[in-house]
Design a protein around this motif. Structure first.
Motif, PDB file in Angstrom:
ATOM      1  N   HIS A 108      29.578  44.158 -11.281  1.00  0.00           N
ATOM      2  CA  HIS A 108      29.023  43.007 -12.000  1.00  0.00           C
ATOM      3  C   HIS A 108      28.527  43.473 -13.356  1.00  0.00           C
ATOM      4  O   HIS A 108      28.120  44.620 -13.529  1.00  0.00           O
ATOM      5  CB  HIS A 108      27.871  42.383 -11.211  1.00  0.00           C
ATOM      6  CG  HIS A 108      28.273  41.877  -9.868  1.00  0.00           C
ATOM      7  ND1 HIS A 108      28.998  40.721  -9.696  1.00  0.00           N
ATOM      8  CD2 HIS A 108      28.070  42.387  -8.625  1.00  0.00           C
ATOM      9  CE1 HIS A 108      29.222  40.525  -8.400  1.00  0.00           C
ATOM     10  NE2 HIS A 108      28.671  41.525  -7.732  1.00  0.00           N
TER      11      HIS A 108
ATOM     12  N   ARG B 139      26.081  42.189 -16.863  1.00  0.00           N
ATOM     13  CA  ARG B 139      25.184  41.182 -17.425  1.00  0.00           C
ATOM     14  C   ARG B 139      25.654  40.863 -18.835  1.00  0.00           C
ATOM     15  O   ARG B 139      26.167  41.732 -19.542  1.00  0.00           O
ATOM     16  CB  ARG B 139      23.738  41.676 -17.416  1.00  0.00           C
ATOM     17  CG  ARG B 139      23.449  42.895 -18.261  1.00  0.00           C
ATOM     18  CD  ARG B 139      21.980  43.296 -18.179  1.00  0.00           C
ATOM     19  NE  ARG B 139      21.672  44.417 -19.060  1.00  0.00           N
ATOM     20  CZ  ARG B 139      21.338  44.287 -20.333  1.00  0.00           C
ATOM     21  NH1 ARG B 139      21.269  43.085 -20.878  1.00  0.00           N
ATOM     22  NH2 ARG B 139      21.065  45.350 -21.078  1.00  0.00           N
TER      23      ARG B 139
ATOM     24  N   SER C 250      27.938  49.185 -10.844  1.00  0.00           N
ATOM     25  CA  SER C 250      28.227  47.903 -10.196  1.00  0.00           C
ATOM     26  C   SER C 250      29.418  47.245 -10.870  1.00  0.00           C
ATOM     27  O   SER C 250      29.665  47.442 -12.068  1.00  0.00           O
ATOM     28  CB  SER C 250      27.009  46.985 -10.290  1.00  0.00           C
ATOM     29  OG  SER C 250      27.342  45.667  -9.882  1.00  0.00           O
TER      30      SER C 250
ATOM     31  N   TRP D  37      35.460  35.535 -17.652  1.00  0.00           N
ATOM     32  CA  TRP D  37      36.266  36.445 -16.835  1.00  0.00           C
ATOM     33  C   TRP D  37      37.759  36.250 -17.103  1.00  0.00           C
ATOM     34  O   TRP D  37      38.533  37.217 -17.112  1.00  0.00           O
ATOM     35  CB  TRP D  37      35.959  36.239 -15.356  1.00  0.00           C
ATOM     36  CG  TRP D  37      34.682  36.854 -14.900  1.00  0.00           C
ATOM     37  CD1 TRP D  37      33.560  36.224 -14.443  1.00  0.00           C
ATOM     38  CD2 TRP D  37      34.369  38.260 -14.850  1.00  0.00           C
ATOM     39  NE1 TRP D  37      32.580  37.122 -14.116  1.00  0.00           N
ATOM     40  CE2 TRP D  37      33.043  38.393 -14.356  1.00  0.00           C
ATOM     41  CE3 TRP D  37      35.076  39.426 -15.190  1.00  0.00           C
ATOM     42  CZ2 TRP D  37      32.431  39.633 -14.191  1.00  0.00           C
ATOM     43  CZ3 TRP D  37      34.452  40.660 -15.024  1.00  0.00           C
ATOM     44  CH2 TRP D  37      33.152  40.749 -14.534  1.00  0.00           C
TER      45      TRP D  37
ATOM     46  N   SER E 261      25.252  36.178 -16.425  1.00  0.00           N
ATOM     47  CA  SER E 261      26.517  36.731 -15.938  1.00  0.00           C
ATOM     48  C   SER E 261      27.660  35.993 -16.615  1.00  0.00           C
ATOM     49  O   SER E 261      27.523  34.814 -16.959  1.00  0.00           O
ATOM     50  CB  SER E 261      26.633  36.574 -14.423  1.00  0.00           C
ATOM     51  OG  SER E 261      25.600  37.280 -13.772  1.00  0.00           O
TER      52      SER E 261
END
Length: 311
Positions: free
Chosen positions: A116, A118, A114, A58, A52
């Motif tokens: 999230h 990967r 999602s 981010w 992640s």
């Protein structure tokens, strides 16, 4: 156990794909490019990206997402002038466009549906430029092993910009046509035309300098926010705290720059050690305070008058 002896896999990013797995025995393909969503491990085997994004990743994606929004706001303000009362609504619309584009981009990224994603871990600068490391074993034939070793940090930005552009073309012209009454027909769409110029520029910037931006963006934020704050205060003739309070717009610009300062400081420190890094946020108002305290001493008219008196 029998070992399948194959010729060495040359090149920094060439690898062998896993064709089949039978218990603990894996069968590998020829040395070449890894499929999308995979990168080579230490044994030159293409492995699925199952990690992640970390906090810094981010923050980088947040910076790339902010660029079109800040440019939208700048050009909306630039072309709205003092005539139009529609600037605020356009600002909100631009924020809505970029927010929806960011959410949709995350939803269509793997895993689909999602928020999230990967990813593969960024190890070094060359991971962003795999096309520069295609090997030529016999100095004639080039083995093309270009793939996204930093999956998906490189391509996800392009997808986001595409959604931003589509949403802008769907929403903004209708909005501007209805509400931008204070502007002439030729002026009301200029902020949209500006976006049609800066989106290709941002795309090329990401394509060529994505890796450099990844490592340098915290310092870029700090330098640009400092310079733009000083230019804005100088152009607006802000020389005291009273001048700031006269117009709410000046306070909004000041707070926006403070948020950018804080973002840059957080990106540099990564907040790994909260007890050491959080106090750094106290430095956020320092440049603005320094400017306000020293502005009256650096006013050109005052310097010229004192110089004349000295003679």
């Amino acid at each position: 156990a029998a070992v399948d002896i194959q010729p060495a896999c040359l090149g920094l990013y060439c690898g062998r794909t896993v064709l089949s797995v039978n218990g603990s025995v894996e069968t590998y393909g020829d040395c070449g490019v890894c499929p999308r969503g995979q990168r080579t491990d230490d044994n030159k085997i293409c492995r699925e990206c199952m990690g992640s994004p970390d906090r810094y990743d981010w923050l980088y994606l947040g910076f790339m997402a902010m660029l079109p929004l800040v440019l939208h706001w700048f050009f909306i303000e630039w072309y709205s002038g003092k005539k139009s009362s529609s600037a605020l609504l356009q600002h909100v619309t631009a924020l809505f466009e970029c927010s929806i584009a960011a959410i949709v981009t995350l939803l269509v990224s793997d895993p689909v549906g999602s928020l999230h994603i990967r990813s593969c871990k960024v190890k070094k600068l060359s991971d962003w430029y795999t096309m520069l490391y295609n090997p030529s074993p016999d100095y004639i034939t080039t083995v093309h092993c270009t793939h996204e070793a930093v999956y998906p940090l490189y391509t996800i930005v392009f997808i986001y910009y595409a959604f931003c552009l589509v949403l802008m073309m769907l929403l903004r012209p209708l909005l501007v046509k209805k509400i931008a009454c204070g502007l002439g027909k030729s002026d009301r769409f200029k902020s949209i035309y500006a976006a049609l110029y800066f989106f290709p520029i941002l795309t090329v910037l990401q394509a060529v300098g994505g890796g450099l931006l990844y490592y340098a963006f915290p310092y870029i934020i700090l330098v640009l926010s400092l310079v733009t704050l000083a230019v804005y205060m100088s152009a607006s003739e802000v020389e005291s705290f009273k001048d700031l309070l006269v117009r709410k717009k000046r306070l909004v610009v000041l707070v926006s720059h403070w948020l950018l300062h804080a973002y840059g400081i957080i990106s540099i420190s990564k907040l790994d050690k909260l007890e050491q890094d959080l106090p750094l946020l106290a430095l956020v108002p320092a440049p603005a305070l320094f400017y306000l305290l020293t502005a009256k001493y650096t006013e050109p008219s005052r310097i010229l008058s004192e110089g004349g008196n000295g003679h």
